[in-house]
Design an enzyme around this catalytic site. Sequence first.
Site, PDB file in Angstrom:
ATOM      1  N   ASP A  65      35.827  41.953  23.959  1.00 14.51           N
ATOM      2  CA  ASP A  65      34.701  42.166  23.052  1.00 14.51           C
ATOM      3  C   ASP A  65      35.291  42.573  21.694  1.00 14.51           C
ATOM      4  O   ASP A  65      35.684  41.712  20.910  1.00 14.51           O
ATOM      5  CB  ASP A  65      33.811  43.242  23.696  1.00 14.51           C
ATOM      6  CG  ASP A  65      32.499  43.451  22.977  1.00 14.51           C
ATOM      7  OD1 ASP A  65      32.140  42.641  22.129  1.00 14.51           O
ATOM      8  OD2 ASP A  65      31.803  44.437  23.288  1.00 14.51           O
TER       9      ASP A  65
ATOM     10  N   ARG B  86      27.506  42.934  39.240  1.00 12.13           N
ATOM     11  CA  ARG B  86      28.904  42.491  39.384  1.00 12.13           C
ATOM     12  C   ARG B  86      29.071  41.418  40.453  1.00 12.13           C
ATOM     13  O   ARG B  86      29.991  40.626  40.419  1.00 12.13           O
ATOM     14  CB  ARG B  86      29.810  43.673  39.751  1.00 12.13           C
ATOM     15  CG  ARG B  86      29.947  44.732  38.668  1.00 12.13           C
ATOM     16  CD  ARG B  86      31.110  45.669  39.008  1.00 12.13           C
ATOM     17  NE  ARG B  86      31.075  46.912  38.265  1.00 12.13           N
ATOM     18  CZ  ARG B  86      31.602  47.087  37.054  1.00 12.13           C
ATOM     19  NH1 ARG B  86      32.169  46.077  36.434  1.00 12.13           N
ATOM     20  NH2 ARG B  86      31.554  48.251  36.456  1.00 12.13           N
TER      21      ARG B  86
ATOM     22  N   ASP C 283      38.380  40.559  32.103  1.00 14.51           N
ATOM     23  CA  ASP C 283      37.103  39.867  32.296  1.00 14.51           C
ATOM     24  C   ASP C 283      36.545  39.390  30.963  1.00 14.51           C
ATOM     25  O   ASP C 283      36.166  38.238  30.805  1.00 14.51           O
ATOM     26  CB  ASP C 283      36.093  40.776  33.007  1.00 14.51           C
ATOM     27  CG  ASP C 283      36.024  42.168  32.390  1.00 14.51           C
ATOM     28  OD1 ASP C 283      36.811  42.471  31.470  1.00 14.51           O
ATOM     29  OD2 ASP C 283      35.184  42.966  32.837  1.00 14.51           O
TER      30      ASP C 283
END
Length: 178
Positions: free
Chosen positions: A106, A168, A103
Amino acid sequence: MKEIRILDKKFREMISQDAIQERISQLAQQINNDFRGKEVLFVGILNGAFMFAADMFKRIDLKASISFIKLASYHGTNSTGEIKELIGWNEEITGKNVIILEDIVDTGMTLEGTVHEIVLRKAALVRVASLLLKPDAFTGSIPIDYLGFEIPNNFVVGYGLDYNGYGRNLTSIYSLVR
Ligand code: IMP
């Protein structure tokens, strides 16, 4: 601009549902071209990647299968601090072409751990697709072969990503309003 509230925080729409869907179509087309005539195993990283994985996989026109993994964090003695360990995954991947579906990347720690595990299990080839990347937070060295969007180093929710478990189910991506 559309604003929403989740628990104590305010978020503003950053990437619309249409933009997400269009970008995924482009990435799927690239993957379909790059792997034409080959078999691919897609590996989604839970929990966050479930929506991206579903929308991507629907657009794949190859001999393809999909599996999901979950990584548990624990604090090791390693200098990098947190280590992610793959749990309960027994998929046979020796000799397979694997595309990891993330998703968001980072720091890149999650991705690093996942790629390491998949390489150890002797995949023939490992590629990475991520919907989002925060380049300013990224300290990893693994290239992202199929990237949706680069975003600023700000907390985001929606489209599989959560804030304390919520958000979500949002179909667009929202960024924290400070
Ligand atoms: P990394 O290991 O630092 O690259 O972090 C990756 C994981 O952290 C993602 O799979 C997400 O679950 C979570 N994460 C990182 N940034 C965000 C964010 O802005 N919103 C929600 N979850 C995030």
